[in-house]
Write a protein that holds these residues in place. Structure first.
Motif, PDB file in Angstrom:
ATOM      1  N   ARG A   1      15.436  60.486  -6.794  1.00 45.64           N
ATOM      2  CA  ARG A   1      14.559  61.342  -6.002  1.00 45.64           C
ATOM      3  C   ARG A   1      14.138  60.688  -4.691  1.00 45.64           C
ATOM      4  O   ARG A   1      13.934  61.378  -3.689  1.00 45.64           O
ATOM      5  CB  ARG A   1      13.341  61.758  -6.827  1.00 45.64           C
ATOM      6  CG  ARG A   1      12.335  60.672  -7.119  1.00 45.64           C
ATOM      7  CD  ARG A   1      11.140  61.200  -7.905  1.00 45.64           C
ATOM      8  NE  ARG A   1      11.536  61.634  -9.236  1.00 45.64           N
ATOM      9  CZ  ARG A   1      11.580  60.846 -10.300  1.00 45.64           C
ATOM     10  NH1 ARG A   1      11.265  59.570 -10.179  1.00 45.64           N
ATOM     11  NH2 ARG A   1      11.946  61.303 -11.464  1.00 45.64           N
ATOM     12  N   VAL A   2      13.992  59.376  -4.677  1.00 46.49           N
ATOM     13  CA  VAL A   2      13.604  58.717  -3.431  1.00 46.49           C
ATOM     14  C   VAL A   2      14.818  58.378  -2.574  1.00 46.49           C
ATOM     15  O   VAL A   2      14.710  58.251  -1.357  1.00 46.49           O
ATOM     16  CB  VAL A   2      12.759  57.449  -3.682  1.00 46.49           C
ATOM     17  CG1 VAL A   2      11.445  57.806  -4.332  1.00 46.49           C
ATOM     18  CG2 VAL A   2      13.510  56.432  -4.503  1.00 46.49           C
ATOM     19  N   LYS A   3      15.975  58.266  -3.208  1.00 51.79           N
ATOM     20  CA  LYS A   3      17.185  58.010  -2.433  1.00 51.79           C
ATOM     21  C   LYS A   3      17.530  59.182  -1.525  1.00 51.79           C
ATOM     22  O   LYS A   3      18.188  59.019  -0.499  1.00 51.79           O
ATOM     23  CB  LYS A   3      18.363  57.738  -3.373  1.00 51.79           C
ATOM     24  CG  LYS A   3      18.259  56.437  -4.159  1.00 51.79           C
ATOM     25  CD  LYS A   3      19.473  56.288  -5.069  1.00 51.79           C
ATOM     26  CE  LYS A   3      19.399  55.046  -5.914  1.00 51.79           C
ATOM     27  NZ  LYS A   3      20.550  54.933  -6.835  1.00 51.79           N
TER      28      LYS A   3
ATOM     29  N   LYS B   1      12.515  68.388  -1.975  1.00 48.93           N
ATOM     30  CA  LYS B   1      13.533  67.529  -2.596  1.00 48.93           C
ATOM     31  C   LYS B   1      12.930  66.631  -3.669  1.00 48.93           C
ATOM     32  O   LYS B   1      13.562  66.373  -4.704  1.00 48.93           O
ATOM     33  CB  LYS B   1      14.236  66.705  -1.520  1.00 48.93           C
ATOM     34  CG  LYS B   1      15.161  67.527  -0.640  1.00 48.93           C
ATOM     35  CD  LYS B   1      16.000  66.663   0.292  1.00 48.93           C
ATOM     36  CE  LYS B   1      15.243  66.102   1.434  1.00 48.93           C
ATOM     37  NZ  LYS B   1      16.100  65.361   2.393  1.00 48.93           N
ATOM     38  N   LEU B   2      11.701  66.128  -3.437  1.00 52.16           N
ATOM     39  CA  LEU B   2      11.055  65.290  -4.443  1.00 52.16           C
ATOM     40  C   LEU B   2      10.790  66.055  -5.738  1.00 52.16           C
ATOM     41  O   LEU B   2      10.699  65.454  -6.814  1.00 52.16           O
ATOM     42  CB  LEU B   2       9.743  64.724  -3.894  1.00 52.16           C
ATOM     43  CG  LEU B   2       9.881  63.519  -2.965  1.00 52.16           C
ATOM     44  CD1 LEU B   2       8.558  63.216  -2.280  1.00 52.16           C
ATOM     45  CD2 LEU B   2      10.363  62.290  -3.757  1.00 52.16           C
ATOM     46  N   ALA B   3      10.659  67.380  -5.635  1.00 50.16           N
ATOM     47  CA  ALA B   3      10.478  68.216  -6.826  1.00 50.16           C
ATOM     48  C   ALA B   3      11.821  68.703  -7.375  1.00 50.16           C
ATOM     49  O   ALA B   3      11.841  69.595  -8.230  1.00 50.16           O
ATOM     50  CB  ALA B   3       9.565  69.404  -6.497  1.00 50.16           C
TER      51      ALA B   3
END
Length: 393
Positions: free
Chosen positions: A6-8, A132-134
């Motif tokens: 998710r952080v990538k 995107k984080l979700a």
């Protein structure tokens, strides 16, 4: 160590390189003018500071309910009734650690993997990253500059798929300062209701409007719209309280309550002192807000007039917020630069003026500049930008 996917997927902030370079130049003793700031340059009004101090002296420094203190939630519902003609119950409002946290929490409770959120471009940089984080998918719809950076109902219809969960409205907008009028909101709202797409109405700049048009909340246009809308707002821009980190979401209970539950396991609660400061802000009249808006309006007119005749630069005059979003495509071409990003970088190096490239907002032909600085600073910045554009033309 392997990091989470998710952080990538996150895109680095478009302001990072420019900010780092500006700070480097300042440290070296150069006179750098920064027009990238996204906050009022005024201090928080004195009566709000007094309220925070009094809350501390009274020992109101403990945990609060996760969704916010009842007094503040009551003040927010009163504000929504007074300013927006909207009626909400206390359990239809959550106080959050800034409006950004309200959006983040909303996406976390709303989206499943692959769900789509329609994001008009230009957009505030955090919208797609939070989607995107979700594990959602931002779907960009380009808003034509000739249409004041606003999308049409037909564009919205074409972007909706069976995976579409929500549509973001930001009016007045960051970065463009544009606004949707009532008729436009009705048309977009009808599309969303018909297609069962949630409307997320980011109204953080509602108090900073400089045209004869009044702010309209899409939720206020019909009961159907209200039931299909989550409003995002807060005190950061309206009351010069960016660092206090108090925002809120208002909407259907079946969305707000899961947001409150999630907050209880993430932030516990917004800072107690900041909540009492925000309570004073919402219980007061708008005199300080109106004074700040008048000054911003003067600065808008000044900087717009200074920019519009600079070679290679064109600009739609915004109606709200405190940004200008000029198109520099012609200046880039005349100067022989490969992109607006390169133009911005050279401007900083040669004239020591820091702007934010529009690429980070989904608009690579534009730059964002904030006029939340003094008139003297704006005049000097415009002088330097003109000189740079004339040299590179």
């Amino acid at each position: 160590m392997e990091l989470a996917n998710r952080v990538k997927s996150l895109t680095p902030s478009a302001t990072l390189a420019i900010t780092a370079k500006a700070n480097e130049l300042k440290s070296a003793g150069y006179d750098v003018i920064g027009l990238g700031v996204g906050e009022p340059d005024f201090n928080t009004p004195a009566y709000i500071l007094d309220a925070a101090e009094e809350a501390m002296r009274q020992g109101l420094t403990k945990y609060t309910p996760s969704g916010g203190i009842p007094e503040l939630k009551g003040a927010i519902t009163a504000k929504l009734k007074r300013d927006n003609e909207l009626t909400y119950a206390s359990d239809e409002v959550i106080v959050t650690t800034g409006a950004k946290h309200a959006l983040y929490t909303l996406f976390q409770v709303l989206l499943n993997k692959g769900d789509e959120v329609i994001v008009p471009a230009p957009y505030w940089v955090s919208y797609p990253e939070q989607v995107k984080l979700a594990e959602g998918q931002p779907v960009y719809v380009n808003a034509d500059e000739q249409n004041d950076f606003k999308i049409t109902p037909d564009q919205l219809k074409q972007a909706i798929t069976p995976r579409t969960k929500a549509f973001i409205i930001n009016s007045p907008s960051n970065p463009t300062g544009m606004m949707y009028n009532q008729q436009e909101l009705e048309q977009l709202g009808n599309v969303c209701v018909q297609q069962n797409v949630l409307m997320i109405s980011d109204e953080i700049y509602e108090k900073l409007i400089y045209s004869s048009d009044d702010h309209v909340s899409v939720a206020a246009l019909s009961d159907e719209f209200k039931a299909n809308t989550v409003i995002i707002n807060g005190v950061s821009k309206s009351h010069a309280m960016t660092g206090w980190r108090i925002g809120y979401a208002a909407g259907p209970k079946d969305i707000i309550q899961p947001m409150t539950s999630l907050a209880s396991h993430s932030t516990s609660n917004p800072a107690s002192i900041a909540q009492y400061a925000a309570l004073a802000a919402y219980r007061s009249d708008d005199q300080p807000v109106n004074q700040m808006r008048e000054i911003f309006h003067e600065r808008l007119n000044l900087m717009y007039d200074l920019l519009k005749d600079i070679p290679g630069i064109s600009c739609v005059k915004p109606k709200g917020a405190f940004y200008l979003f000029p198109n520099i495509q012609e200046a880039v071409r005349k100067g022989g630069f490969d992109s607006a990003d390169d133009w911005v970088k050279a401007l900083l190096e040669e004239e020591k003026v820091a702007l934010v490239p529009g690429s980070g907002f989904g608009a690579p032909s534009n730059v964002r500049l904030s006029y939340a600085v003094s008139t003297e600073t704006l005049k000097e910045a415009a002088k330097r930008i003109r000189r740079f554009a004339e040299v590179h033309s």
